[in-house]
Scaffold this active site. Structure first.
Site, short mmCIF file in Angstrom:
data_model
loop_
_atom_site.label_atom_id
_atom_site.label_comp_id
_atom_site.label_asym_id
_atom_site.label_seq_id
_atom_site.Cartn_x
_atom_site.Cartn_y
_atom_site.Cartn_z
N ASP A 1 33.13 34.31 41.38
CA ASP A 1 33.39 35.34 42.53
C ASP A 1 32.59 36.32 42.05
O ASP A 1 33.01 37.83 40.91
CB ASP A 1 34.12 35.86 43.34
CG ASP A 1 34.35 36.57 44.52
OD1 ASP A 1 34.87 36.78 44.99
OD2 ASP A 1 32.90 37.37 44.46
N GLU B 1 43.58 42.84 39.02
CA GLU B 1 42.89 42.41 40.47
C GLU B 1 43.83 41.96 41.13
O GLU B 1 44.26 40.71 41.19
CB GLU B 1 41.27 41.63 40.16
CG GLU B 1 41.28 41.54 40.86
CD GLU B 1 41.81 40.48 42.14
OE1 GLU B 1 42.28 40.66 43.39
OE2 GLU B 1 41.24 39.11 41.99
N ARG C 1 33.21 40.14 43.16
CA ARG C 1 34.02 40.87 42.42
C ARG C 1 34.36 40.98 40.76
O ARG C 1 34.44 41.93 40.44
CB ARG C 1 35.56 39.69 42.93
CG ARG C 1 36.43 39.57 41.98
CD ARG C 1 38.08 38.80 42.07
NE ARG C 1 39.01 38.67 41.37
CZ ARG C 1 38.85 38.18 40.17
NH1 ARG C 1 38.10 37.82 39.74
NH2 ARG C 1 39.97 38.49 39.02
N GLU D 1 57.32 42.78 35.79
CA GLU D 1 59.01 43.05 36.29
C GLU D 1 60.09 43.08 34.96
O GLU D 1 60.84 43.76 34.77
CB GLU D 1 59.68 42.55 37.53
CG GLU D 1 58.77 43.32 38.76
CD GLU D 1 56.89 42.29 39.05
OE1 GLU D 1 57.01 42.64 40.08
OE2 GLU D 1 57.24 41.38 38.00
N GLU E 1 50.15 37.59 49.55
CA GLU E 1 51.22 37.56 48.45
C GLU E 1 51.78 39.18 47.72
O GLU E 1 52.35 39.00 46.62
CB GLU E 1 49.96 38.20 47.14
CG GLU E 1 48.90 36.20 47.42
CD GLU E 1 47.72 36.15 46.19
OE1 GLU E 1 48.03 36.77 45.18
OE2 GLU E 1 46.80 35.53 46.12
N GLU F 1 50.57 38.38 31.95
CA GLU F 1 50.20 36.93 32.44
C GLU F 1 51.30 36.54 33.25
O GLU F 1 51.62 36.04 31.41
CB GLU F 1 49.34 35.93 32.59
CG GLU F 1 48.39 34.77 33.28
CD GLU F 1 48.40 35.24 34.98
OE1 GLU F 1 47.15 36.07 36.00
OE2 GLU F 1 49.09 34.73 35.28
N HIS G 1 41.61 30.47 39.57
CA HIS G 1 40.65 31.15 38.05
C HIS G 1 39.40 30.86 38.22
O HIS G 1 38.75 31.72 38.47
CB HIS G 1 41.31 30.80 36.93
CG HIS G 1 43.05 30.72 36.92
ND1 HIS G 1 43.36 32.76 36.98
CD2 HIS G 1 43.44 30.61 36.37
CE1 HIS G 1 44.44 33.29 36.86
NE2 HIS G 1 45.53 31.29 36.98
N HIS H 1 35.19 35.66 47.73
CA HIS H 1 36.19 34.04 47.40
C HIS H 1 36.74 35.16 48.84
O HIS H 1 37.52 33.89 49.34
CB HIS H 1 36.65 33.94 46.31
CG HIS H 1 37.33 35.04 46.02
ND1 HIS H 1 37.32 36.12 45.35
CD2 HIS H 1 38.66 34.48 46.25
CE1 HIS H 1 38.77 36.18 45.31
NE2 HIS H 1 39.64 35.65 45.50
N GLY I 1 48.03 41.01 35.55
CA GLY I 1 47.79 39.98 36.09
C GLY I 1 47.02 38.92 35.57
O GLY I 1 46.06 39.07 36.70
#
Ligand SMILES: NC(=[NH2+])NCCC[C@H]1O[C@@H](n2cnc3c(N)ncnc32)[C@H](O)[C@@H]1O
Length: 403
Positions: free
Chosen positions: A91, A184, A94, A170, A193, A141, A85, A342, A118
């Site tokens: 970053d 993101e 971003r 999900e 990922e 999250e 994090h 990053h 997320g």
């Protein structure tokens, strides 16, 4: 012969190809399902495959249960620590891009319901609550960092707007559908990922008809390149270290250093041998999970200067449509002509360098094949040819990312 163990056989899945080296061993390939009857030793198990019995190496097998293939314990464990994090928050290109997206859509976001999928520490959710007046922000999250996200929301006096949900999307039932799904999710080479699968599933279940996806689209970009430093440090080195000839180690060096992509490469513009090209584009409003199994794109580069083709470098960009008609499309670009992020860039080194000249054509295709077992991994394959006055060759190079 082996006494049969009385426990029920367990189904394992091959995670590598195994070639038997004796009549009492069983050969199998990646993805094959093998029935293990007896774990006679730590390294060799008595198993059955296609009606035959024999020994199989336990290290080539993985229990075939869903969550293992997503490596979720490791994945969400990593995101439970601050390290990643901090890297993402540090970053600036971003994080500032997402801040700009919220700020420039502040008016149309009024009264809207937003999902931040997320959310990590919740930075994007806090931008939404501080820079616009949404009706609600659902900050989703799955990792344990969500416990701190709640505290951060309170500490920044956003608890009336931002609701934190600690769960995998999900498995989560939200209070209702959303007008905007911001996330993101981008990984190395855009897809690593494969969090993008969760974003698509969340879109299909929670985004209102006509809702906005941020990013709205994403592109994988490629350029043929030089990598003189990497090649000299990892390959040429073996020619004359301290006056000795270590060149017989070069095939080993090729396999060890260049058989997988270099994910933290920083390409400089002068290493680009031609103009870059977008080879794959994802429309985040229409992308299907099934599309993710195999994505490919063609390329055709015209070499702009004399040099050495060492390989290809890839990066991605993400575009954010405006909620306002004819509004400006904002972009996060992780390429060499933008501020470093990053993600840096990803270098794919070919088997052997090729001297190229201005006007040469490097044409071919790139394919991202998702790993059938390890669902966060993929293999990137380049099929390319170079037509020049001096040389004409066709090559195929495959790179696992990372299994
Ligand atoms: N750009 C990336 N490569 N990764 C940055 C975002 C990843 C964040 O999303 C979380 N995350 C990933 N997948 C999920 C999911 N299915 N449900 C909830 N949170 C998730 C994960 O725990 C992490 O905090």
């Amino acid at each position: 012969m082996h006494e049969e163990e009385n426990s029920a056989p367990e189904e394992f899945i091959g995670i590598a190809n195994f070639q038997a080296s004796g009549a009492d061993q069983l050969s199998f390939s990646t993805g094959d399902r093998v029935l293990v009857h007896n774990k006679s030793s730590a390294d060799w198990w008595w198993a059955e495959f296609q009606g035959c019995y024999g020994y199989v190496p336990s290290s080539y097998l993985q229990l075939d249960t869903e969550e293992d293939v997503w490596q979720d314990d490791e994945y969400f464990g990593n995101y439970g620590t601050l390290r990643l994090h901090l890297e993402m928050l540090s970053d600036k290109p971003r994080t500032e891009t997402y801040r700009q997206v919220i700020l420039s859509n502040s008016a149309p976001l009024r009264g809207k319901v937003i999902m931040d999928l997320g959310c990590g520490t919740g930075i994007i959710s806090l931008f939404c609550a501080c820079l616009s007046q949404p009706a609600a922000v659902y900050a989703v999250e799955a990792s344990s960092v969500a416990e701190y996200t709640c505290a951060l929301v309170k500490q920044n006096r956003c608890e009336n707007v931002v609701k934190v949900f600690q769960a995998r999307i999900e498995e989560l039932t939200l209070p209702g559908k959303v007008d905007v799904l911001v996330s993101e999710w981008m990984g190395n080479c855009l897809l690593f990922e494969f969090m993008v699968e969760s974003v698509v599933l969340a879109r299909d279940r929670w985004l209102k008809q006509g809702g906005m996806m941020w990013p709205s689209s994403a592109c994988l970009t490629l350029v043929p390149c030089q990598a003189l430093t990497d090649y000299s440090e990892k390959m040429d080195f073996w020619d004359r270290p301290y006056g000795l000839d270590f060149s017989c180690l070069k095939p080993l060096a090729q396999k060890e250093f260049f058989s997988k992509p270099k994910f933290n490469h920083q390409i400089v513009p002068e290493d680009c041998l031609s103009a870059p090209s977008d080879v794959i584009t994802l429309n985040m409003h229409t992308l299907q999970v099934s599309d993710l199994e195999k994505l490919s794109g063609n390329f055709s580069f015209t070499v702009e200067k004399f040099g050495t083709l060492h390989g290809f470098t890839a990066w991605f960009s993400a575009q954010f449509q405006s909620l306002e008609k004819d509004g400006t499309v904002l972009e996060l670009n992780t390429g060499p002509h933008s501020e470093l992020t990053h993600w840096k860039q990803t270098l794919f080194m070919l088997d052997s360098p090729v001297t190229v000249h201005e006007g040469d054509c490097i044409a071919g295709s790139i394919t991202l094949q998702r790993n059938p077992i390890w669902r966060r991994h993929m293999t990137i394959t380049f099929q390319w040819s170079i037509n020049s006055t001096k040389v004409s060759q066709v090559q195929t190079n495959s790179f696992p990312m990372w299994r």
